[in-house]
Design a protein around this motif. Structure first.
Motif, short mmCIF file in Angstrom:
data_model
loop_
_atom_site.label_atom_id
_atom_site.label_comp_id
_atom_site.label_asym_id
_atom_site.label_seq_id
_atom_site.Cartn_x
_atom_site.Cartn_y
_atom_site.Cartn_z
N PRO A 98 0.84 -1.21 0.00
CA PRO A 98 0.00 0.00 0.00
C PRO A 98 0.87 1.25 0.00
CG PRO A 98 0.04 -1.00 2.19
CD PRO A 98 0.77 -1.94 1.27
N LYS A 99 0.33 2.31 -0.56
CA LYS A 99 1.04 3.58 -0.62
C LYS A 99 0.42 4.54 0.39
CE LYS A 99 2.54 7.06 -4.03
NZ LYS A 99 2.42 7.47 -5.46
N THR A 100 1.23 5.02 1.31
CA THR A 100 0.73 5.87 2.39
C THR A 100 0.19 7.19 1.85
OG1 THR A 100 2.34 4.90 3.92
CG2 THR A 100 1.36 7.01 4.54
N GLN A 101 -0.97 7.60 2.37
CA GLN A 101 -1.50 8.92 2.04
C GLN A 101 -0.89 9.93 2.99
OE1 GLN A 101 -5.36 9.43 0.29
NE2 GLN A 101 -6.03 10.60 2.07
N VAL A 102 -0.30 10.99 2.43
CA VAL A 102 0.46 11.95 3.24
C VAL A 102 -0.15 13.34 3.10
CG1 VAL A 102 2.73 12.95 3.69
CG2 VAL A 102 2.56 10.58 2.88
N TYR A 103 -0.35 13.96 4.24
CA TYR A 103 -0.81 15.35 4.28
C TYR A 103 0.28 16.21 4.90
CZ TYR A 103 -5.64 13.87 3.37
OH TYR A 103 -6.78 13.34 2.81
N LEU A 104 0.47 17.39 4.32
CA LEU A 104 1.28 18.41 4.97
C LEU A 104 0.36 19.23 5.87
CD1 LEU A 104 3.54 19.83 2.11
CD2 LEU A 104 4.26 18.39 4.03
N VAL A 105 0.81 19.48 7.09
CA VAL A 105 0.01 20.26 8.04
C VAL A 105 0.89 21.37 8.59
CG1 VAL A 105 -1.32 20.22 10.18
CG2 VAL A 105 -1.33 18.22 8.66
N GLY A 106 0.41 22.60 8.50
CA GLY A 106 1.18 23.74 8.97
C GLY A 106 1.36 23.74 10.48
N ALA A 107 2.60 23.99 10.91
CA ALA A 107 2.89 24.01 12.35
C ALA A 107 4.22 24.73 12.56
CB ALA A 107 2.98 22.58 12.91
N ASP A 108 4.45 25.15 13.79
CA ASP A 108 5.71 25.82 14.15
C ASP A 108 6.78 24.77 14.44
OD1 ASP A 108 4.64 28.40 13.89
OD2 ASP A 108 3.81 28.32 15.91
N VAL A 109 7.28 24.17 13.40
CA VAL A 109 8.31 23.12 13.52
C VAL A 109 9.38 23.38 12.47
CG1 VAL A 109 6.71 21.37 14.42
CG2 VAL A 109 7.05 21.61 11.95
N PRO A 110 10.59 22.88 12.68
CA PRO A 110 11.62 22.99 11.63
C PRO A 110 11.38 21.98 10.52
CG PRO A 110 12.50 21.83 13.52
CD PRO A 110 11.13 22.30 13.92
N VAL A 111 11.92 22.26 9.35
CA VAL A 111 11.86 21.31 8.25
C VAL A 111 12.79 20.14 8.51
CG1 VAL A 111 12.37 20.98 5.79
CG2 VAL A 111 11.23 23.08 6.56
N SER A 112 14.00 20.45 8.93
CA SER A 112 15.04 19.44 9.07
C SER A 112 14.80 18.54 10.28
CB SER A 112 16.41 20.11 9.21
OG SER A 112 17.40 19.17 9.56
#
Length: 226
Positions: A98-112
């Motif tokens: 299966p291929k995971t469904q991925v959502y981006l969610v805005g938050a105060d976090v670093p990218v790295s």
């Protein structure tokens, strides 16, 4: 035998074969069969939420559409008169993951995801060798299994620089001056023509093209840690 009914060793017979029967006695025969059967079964996909500073807090965006997988299940079955009485799983073969469904969610976090253990206060490390302030930062993605000019494998947390200003493998911390965008800890791993020509100060690597496009052009401080 007189009735033309055949039986085998697997069949269940209501009367023992060694008994004499009276006229009118009923004999019930249950046909027992053993078989191996295969069945297709869907494998549901999982949903992942990936938090990012590229979107406003709480907003979301579909990054990757999920897809169900499927597997083949092999059973050993015992049937009575054609109906399954008992089934034992003998094995399973995953044909398509299966291929995971991925959502981006805005938050105060670093990218790295990298963490070099420095103390961060007021949007900056408390210790660093040098800071290059308010430079233009773009984003890029180079596909899977990519590596930079330094020889390092590229993933989120690796960035492209001008190696004459920031040597390869330097450890960095990258953030916008107002703290509204934090790339976080990074390693100088790659370069490019725009960097060598001084058109941009840093190119931030992202694991997907969508994220690199969302980066657009930002202005950041580059803290050289070591």
């Amino acid at each position: 035998a007189a009735a033309g009914v055949t039986v085998d060793d697997n069949d269940l017979i209501s009367q023992p074969l060694y008994e004499f029967l009276e006229g009118g006695d009923r004999i019930l025969i249950n046909r027992i069969d053993y078989r191996t059967m295969t069945y297709d079964e869907e494998v549901p996909y999982e949903t992942e939420y990936r938090y990012t500073p590229l979107l406003r807090n709480g907003r979301s965006r579909l990054l990757q559409q999920g897809e169900v997988g499927y597997k083949i299940l092999t059973y050993g079955e015992t049937t009575i008169d054609g109906y399954v009485e008992e089934a034992q799983l003998l094995g399973e073969n995953l044909v398509r993951k299966p291929k995971t469904q991925v959502y981006l969610v805005g938050a105060d976090v670093p990218v790295s995801p990298l963490d070099f253990g420095y103390t961060i206060e007021n949007n900056a490390p408390t210790q660093y060798k040098k800071v290059i302030g308010n430079v233009k930062a773009t984003g890029y993605h180079a596909g899977g299994n990519a590596w930079g000019a330094s020889g390092n494998d590229l993933s989120a947390g690796h960035v492209a620089v001008n190696p004459n200003e920031i040597p390869y493998n330097s450890k960095l911390y990258i953030t916008s001056p107002d703290g509204s965008f934090v790339y976080g800890y990074a390693i100088a791993s790659d370069t490019g023509a725009a960097l060598m020509e001084g058109l941009i100060g840093v190119d931030l690597f992202y694991d997907t093209y969508t994220e690199s496009a969302l980066n657009g052009v930002k202005y950041v401080n580059i803290y050289i840690l070591e």
